[in-house]
Write a protein that holds these residues in place. Sequence first.
Motif, mmCIF file in Angstrom:
data_model
loop_
_atom_site.group_PDB
_atom_site.id
_atom_site.type_symbol
_atom_site.label_atom_id
_atom_site.label_comp_id
_atom_site.label_asym_id
_atom_site.label_seq_id
_atom_site.Cartn_x
_atom_site.Cartn_y
_atom_site.Cartn_z
ATOM 1 N N GLY A 10 3.620 19.459 -15.122
ATOM 2 C CA GLY A 10 3.463 19.477 -16.575
ATOM 3 C C GLY A 10 4.183 18.346 -17.280
ATOM 4 O O GLY A 10 4.424 18.424 -18.485
ATOM 5 N N LEU A 11 4.524 17.305 -16.559
ATOM 6 C CA LEU A 11 5.210 16.160 -17.145
ATOM 7 C C LEU A 11 4.224 15.019 -17.345
ATOM 8 O O LEU A 11 3.153 15.002 -16.764
ATOM 9 C CB LEU A 11 6.351 15.710 -16.224
ATOM 10 N N HIS A 12 4.609 14.060 -18.170
ATOM 11 C CA HIS A 12 3.752 12.909 -18.426
ATOM 12 C C HIS A 12 4.033 11.756 -17.469
ATOM 13 O O HIS A 12 3.178 10.901 -17.256
ATOM 14 C CB HIS A 12 3.921 12.412 -19.860
ATOM 15 N N SER A 13 5.244 11.730 -16.923
ATOM 16 C CA SER A 13 5.657 10.607 -16.089
ATOM 17 C C SER A 13 6.702 11.081 -15.076
ATOM 18 O O SER A 13 7.481 11.993 -15.370
ATOM 19 C CB SER A 13 6.262 9.526 -16.977
ATOM 20 N N PRO A 14 6.763 10.455 -13.907
ATOM 21 C CA PRO A 14 7.801 10.810 -12.937
ATOM 22 C C PRO A 14 9.217 10.594 -13.465
ATOM 23 O O PRO A 14 10.150 11.236 -13.014
ATOM 24 C CB PRO A 14 7.530 9.885 -11.751
ATOM 25 N N THR A 15 9.381 9.706 -14.447
ATOM 26 C CA THR A 15 10.717 9.482 -15.006
ATOM 27 C C THR A 15 11.240 10.724 -15.711
ATOM 28 O O THR A 15 12.447 10.877 -15.881
ATOM 29 C CB THR A 15 10.726 8.298 -15.987
ATOM 30 N N GLU A 16 10.349 11.610 -16.118
ATOM 31 C CA GLU A 16 10.772 12.838 -16.782
ATOM 32 C C GLU A 16 11.428 13.813 -15.808
ATOM 33 O O GLU A 16 12.123 14.736 -16.240
ATOM 34 C CB GLU A 16 9.592 13.506 -17.476
ATOM 35 N N PHE A 17 11.247 13.638 -14.511
ATOM 36 C CA PHE A 17 11.922 14.494 -13.541
ATOM 37 C C PHE A 17 13.433 14.393 -13.724
ATOM 38 O O PHE A 17 14.141 15.379 -13.688
ATOM 39 C CB PHE A 17 11.568 14.111 -12.101
ATOM 40 N N ASN B 237 0.824 -1.212 0.000
ATOM 41 C CA ASN B 237 0.000 0.000 0.000
ATOM 42 C C ASN B 237 0.851 1.252 0.000
ATOM 43 O O ASN B 237 0.531 2.232 -0.677
ATOM 44 C CB ASN B 237 -0.957 0.005 1.192
ATOM 45 N N PHE B 238 1.955 1.242 0.753
ATOM 46 C CA PHE B 238 2.853 2.392 0.786
ATOM 47 C C PHE B 238 3.434 2.651 -0.600
ATOM 48 O O PHE B 238 3.462 3.789 -1.073
ATOM 49 C CB PHE B 238 3.979 2.166 1.793
ATOM 50 N N ILE B 239 3.895 1.607 -1.266
ATOM 51 C CA ILE B 239 4.506 1.766 -2.590
ATOM 52 C C ILE B 239 3.481 2.264 -3.600
ATOM 53 O O ILE B 239 3.775 3.157 -4.406
ATOM 54 C CB ILE B 239 5.165 0.448 -3.054
ATOM 55 N N ILE B 240 2.269 1.717 -3.561
ATOM 56 C CA ILE B 240 1.215 2.175 -4.473
ATOM 57 C C ILE B 240 0.907 3.649 -4.230
ATOM 58 O O ILE B 240 0.812 4.435 -5.180
ATOM 59 C CB ILE B 240 -0.054 1.301 -4.318
ATOM 60 N N SER B 241 0.790 4.046 -2.968
ATOM 61 C CA SER B 241 0.512 5.444 -2.641
ATOM 62 C C SER B 241 1.656 6.357 -3.067
ATOM 63 O O SER B 241 1.433 7.461 -3.574
ATOM 64 C CB SER B 241 0.270 5.603 -1.142
ATOM 65 N N MET B 242 2.888 5.905 -2.871
ATOM 66 C CA MET B 242 4.047 6.699 -3.257
ATOM 67 C C MET B 242 4.087 6.897 -4.769
ATOM 68 O O MET B 242 4.317 8.003 -5.256
ATOM 69 C CB MET B 242 5.332 6.028 -2.790
ATOM 70 N N ARG B 243 3.826 5.837 -5.509
ATOM 71 C CA ARG B 243 3.836 5.944 -6.977
ATOM 72 C C ARG B 243 2.728 6.870 -7.464
ATOM 73 O O ARG B 243 2.936 7.670 -8.382
ATOM 74 C CB ARG B 243 3.690 4.558 -7.609
ATOM 75 N N GLU B 244 1.552 6.777 -6.853
ATOM 76 C CA GLU B 244 0.446 7.662 -7.215
ATOM 77 C C GLU B 244 0.814 9.119 -6.912
ATOM 78 O O GLU B 244 0.565 10.012 -7.710
ATOM 79 C CB GLU B 244 -0.816 7.266 -6.463
ATOM 80 N N GLY B 245 1.435 9.338 -5.762
ATOM 81 C CA GLY B 245 1.868 10.687 -5.397
ATOM 82 C C GLY B 245 2.911 11.224 -6.354
ATOM 83 O O GLY B 245 2.863 12.402 -6.738
ATOM 84 N N MET B 246 3.861 10.395 -6.747
ATOM 85 C CA MET B 246 4.881 10.827 -7.711
ATOM 86 C C MET B 246 4.249 11.166 -9.057
ATOM 87 O O MET B 246 4.630 12.134 -9.708
ATOM 88 C CB MET B 246 5.941 9.738 -7.896
ATOM 89 N N HIS B 247 3.261 10.379 -9.469
ATOM 90 C CA HIS B 247 2.565 10.663 -10.728
ATOM 91 C C HIS B 247 1.833 12.003 -10.627
ATOM 92 O O HIS B 247 1.895 12.817 -11.554
ATOM 93 C CB HIS B 247 1.582 9.546 -11.064
ATOM 94 N N ASN B 248 1.167 12.236 -9.500
ATOM 95 C CA ASN B 248 0.461 13.503 -9.309
ATOM 96 C C ASN B 248 1.419 14.688 -9.332
ATOM 97 O O ASN B 248 1.099 15.741 -9.904
ATOM 98 C CB ASN B 248 -0.337 13.493 -8.007
ATOM 99 N N LEU B 249 2.594 14.529 -8.730
ATOM 100 C CA LEU B 249 3.600 15.598 -8.776
ATOM 101 C C LEU B 249 4.069 15.859 -10.206
ATOM 102 O O LEU B 249 4.235 17.011 -10.618
ATOM 103 C CB LEU B 249 4.807 15.234 -7.913
ATOM 104 N N ALA B 250 4.272 14.789 -10.953
ATOM 105 C CA ALA B 250 4.717 14.936 -12.338
ATOM 106 C C ALA B 250 3.672 15.674 -13.159
ATOM 107 O O ALA B 250 3.995 16.598 -13.916
ATOM 108 C CB ALA B 250 5.007 13.563 -12.949
ATOM 109 N N VAL B 251 2.418 15.282 -13.012
ATOM 110 C CA VAL B 251 1.336 15.942 -13.751
ATOM 111 C C VAL B 251 1.251 17.413 -13.359
ATOM 112 O O VAL B 251 1.106 18.291 -14.210
ATOM 113 C CB VAL B 251 -0.012 15.212 -13.523
ATOM 114 N N ALA B 252 1.387 17.699 -12.073
ATOM 115 C CA ALA B 252 1.330 19.092 -11.607
ATOM 116 C C ALA B 252 2.485 19.910 -12.176
ATOM 117 O O ALA B 252 2.358 21.119 -12.368
ATOM 118 C CB ALA B 252 1.356 19.136 -10.084
#
Length: 61
Positions: A45-52, A28-43
């Motif tokens: 203006g990126l498509h994916s956290p890997t673009e950071f 659950n922690f990993i799923i939440s962390m990945r979702e949070g990273m995706h939300n940060l990336a979208v905020a």
Amino acid sequence: MSAGRCGYTDPKRQEALDVEEKSYRVTNFIISMREGMHNLAVAAGLHSPTEFIELMLSIKM
């Protein structure tokens, strides 16, 4: 707990360790962390956290 004993060798703590429950909690922690990273990336203006990483490498200091 006496010196030289860690939680893994303390019988009381070892009894309380529920590996199956911990695995669900870690999942659950990993799923939440990945979702949070995706939300940060979208905020940002990126498509994916890997673009950071790509973005950070392109910034020259």
